[in-house]
Design an enzyme around this catalytic site. Structure first.
Site, PDB file in Angstrom:
ATOM      1  N   SER A  21       1.648 -15.798 -40.437  1.00 32.43           N
ATOM      2  CA  SER A  21       1.766 -17.255 -40.538  1.00 32.43           C
ATOM      3  C   SER A  21       3.182 -17.652 -40.156  1.00 32.43           C
ATOM      4  O   SER A  21       3.602 -17.398 -39.036  1.00 32.43           O
ATOM      5  CB  SER A  21       1.407 -17.731 -41.955  1.00 32.43           C
ATOM      6  OG  SER A  21       1.387 -19.145 -42.013  1.00 32.43           O
ATOM      7  N   THR A  22       3.960 -18.232 -41.063  1.00 29.98           N
ATOM      8  CA  THR A  22       5.302 -18.709 -40.749  1.00 29.98           C
ATOM      9  C   THR A  22       6.170 -17.583 -40.181  1.00 29.98           C
ATOM     10  O   THR A  22       6.350 -16.549 -40.811  1.00 29.98           O
ATOM     11  CB  THR A  22       5.974 -19.269 -42.014  1.00 29.98           C
ATOM     12  OG1 THR A  22       5.090 -20.172 -42.661  1.00 29.98           O
ATOM     13  CG2 THR A  22       7.267 -19.982 -41.662  1.00 29.98           C
ATOM     14  N   ASP A  69      -2.668 -15.810 -47.962  1.00 25.01           N
ATOM     15  CA  ASP A  69      -3.796 -15.538 -47.070  1.00 25.01           C
ATOM     16  C   ASP A  69      -3.660 -14.144 -46.462  1.00 25.01           C
ATOM     17  O   ASP A  69      -2.619 -13.796 -45.915  1.00 25.01           O
ATOM     18  CB  ASP A  69      -3.848 -16.585 -45.953  1.00 25.01           C
ATOM     19  CG  ASP A  69      -5.083 -16.438 -45.080  1.00 25.01           C
ATOM     20  OD1 ASP A  69      -6.116 -15.964 -45.587  1.00 25.01           O
ATOM     21  OD2 ASP A  69      -5.019 -16.821 -43.902  1.00 25.01           O
ATOM     22  N   MET A 125       3.907 -17.727 -45.309  1.00 28.27           N
ATOM     23  CA  MET A 125       3.936 -18.368 -46.615  1.00 28.27           C
ATOM     24  C   MET A 125       2.559 -18.319 -47.260  1.00 28.27           C
ATOM     25  O   MET A 125       1.534 -18.460 -46.582  1.00 28.27           O
ATOM     26  CB  MET A 125       4.383 -19.826 -46.456  1.00 28.27           C
ATOM     27  CG  MET A 125       4.641 -20.572 -47.756  1.00 28.27           C
ATOM     28  SD  MET A 125       5.216 -22.269 -47.428  1.00 28.27           S
ATOM     29  CE  MET A 125       6.746 -21.928 -46.556  1.00 28.27           C
TER      30      MET A 125
END
Length: 350
Positions: free
Chosen positions: A167-168, A289, A286
């Site tokens: 993600s991020t 998940d 972040m």
């Protein structure tokens, strides 16, 4: 030699493609067709490895032909058109690549275009001459008896599928990992939290630099070695397996673990379908998940990696996975591709 069929109603452009592509070693133009009906007959007669296809043609447009062709005759297709606005529709219909026709009066643009098309042809066909990414599952059309051992074609050290989630900070992290994998690597599937449109752009960016052939996911896409598939923004990607091997689904759905696409959705399907034949890594991001899904892969006997805190932009997702006991090894970003290659029994470079 890679056998290419050119389908275009413009005789001038068709002859230009034929002449220029024939100059590349390893590429053989086996025929041309002026419309889809002629193309259908030429495919059966000439058995090309790959086809270039125009959109605007008489009797039937290229997109409609593509949708009808692939379920019946799996074939990598490079869509070539002056309609740049049709790129997304072409990829969703199953095209392996999309190229915009150049201004034929500009030699520099023509030469650049031909180089790109030749590169696409080589990437799509040279690594695996049998049914690359565009092969769709046929509903009862094949018994699969002659394909029962197919998964062994991309088995390395017991690994048949590599799954990556992020993600991020993940776009740069994933690029480092993918660029470190060999061109004959087992299929790589990736879920990166990213909105629609941007996933296609990201896949194209990776495809330009990676040793693997990189695509945005489309529903029913077959997986082969040397191939990397990125979940489309707004669509969950799941792994499936049948008598012919692995393929993916790409479908809209509710958010899972706060996201669509969701790493947990992908990892859960990997645990179910690949089990101990899977190698997976959860990178910077972040939230949580992917943590539960990674645990399922480890519990199924698969090999799992978590990116360490020091190299993460956000040590969230891999931290949650580590806390759950989902991580076999925690490692800095720059070592993850090496660990995956070691698991797949690739020799280390001296």
């Amino acid at each position: 030699m890679i056998k290419v069929l050119i389908v275009d109603d413009s005789l001038v452009f068709s002859e230009l493609l034929k002449k220029k592509l024939s100059e590349y070693s390893g590429i053989k133009i086996v025929g041309t067709a002026a419309d889809p009906y002629e193309a259908r007959d030429k495919i059966l007669e000439l058995e090309p490895d790959i086809m270039t296809l125009d959109i605007e043609m008489p009797r039937m447009d290229g997109l409609k032909f593509l949708k009808r062709l692939l379920p019946q005759y799996p074939l990598p297709v490079i869509m070539i058109s002056s309609r740049e606005d049709k790129a997304d529709e072409a990829v969703m219909a199953g095209a392996a690549s999309f190229r915009v026709k150049p201004d034929v009066s500009d030699p520099a643009k023509v030469n650049g275009f031909i180089r790109d098309v030749a590169s696409d042809i080589t990437k799509l066909c040279a690594r695996n001459s049998s049914s690359f990414h565009s092969e769709l599952p046929r509903s009862g059309a094949a018994s699969g008896k002659n394909n029962s051992g197919r998964s062994a074609e991309y088995n390395r050290g017991g690994v048949e599928i590599v799954a990556l989630g992020a993600s991020t900070g993940g776009t740069d992290a994933l690029e480092k990992v993918v660029l470190g994998l060999p061109e004959d690597c087992p299929p790589v599937i990736i879920t990166q939290h990213m909105p629609p449109v941007f996933t296609k752009m990201y896949a194209e960016r990776l495809n330009r630099s990676a040793p693997l052939a990189v695509f945005e996911a489309t529903d029913g896409m077959r997986l082969n070695k040397g191939m990397c598939v990125i979940a489309a923004g707004g669509f969950h990607m799941e792994l499936h397996k049948d008598s012919k091997g692995y393929y993916i689904s790409s479908r809209e759905g509710d958010k899972v673990s706060g996201h669509c696409p969701s790493v947990d959705v992908m990892f859960t399907s990997v645990a179910k379908c690949a089990g101990k034949a899977a190698a997976a890594a959860l990178l910077t991001g972040m939230g949580a998940d992917g943590a539960k899904g990674l645990l399922l892969i480890r519990q199924a006997g698969g090999y799992t990696i978590g990116q360490n805190k020091e190299t993460c932009v956000v040590y969230g997702m891999p931290m949650e996975a580590y806390k759950l006991g989902a991580v076999c090894e925690e490692a800095p970003l720059e070592e993850i591709s090496s660990l995956l290659k070691k698991k797949m029994n690739y020799p280390e470079r001296s």
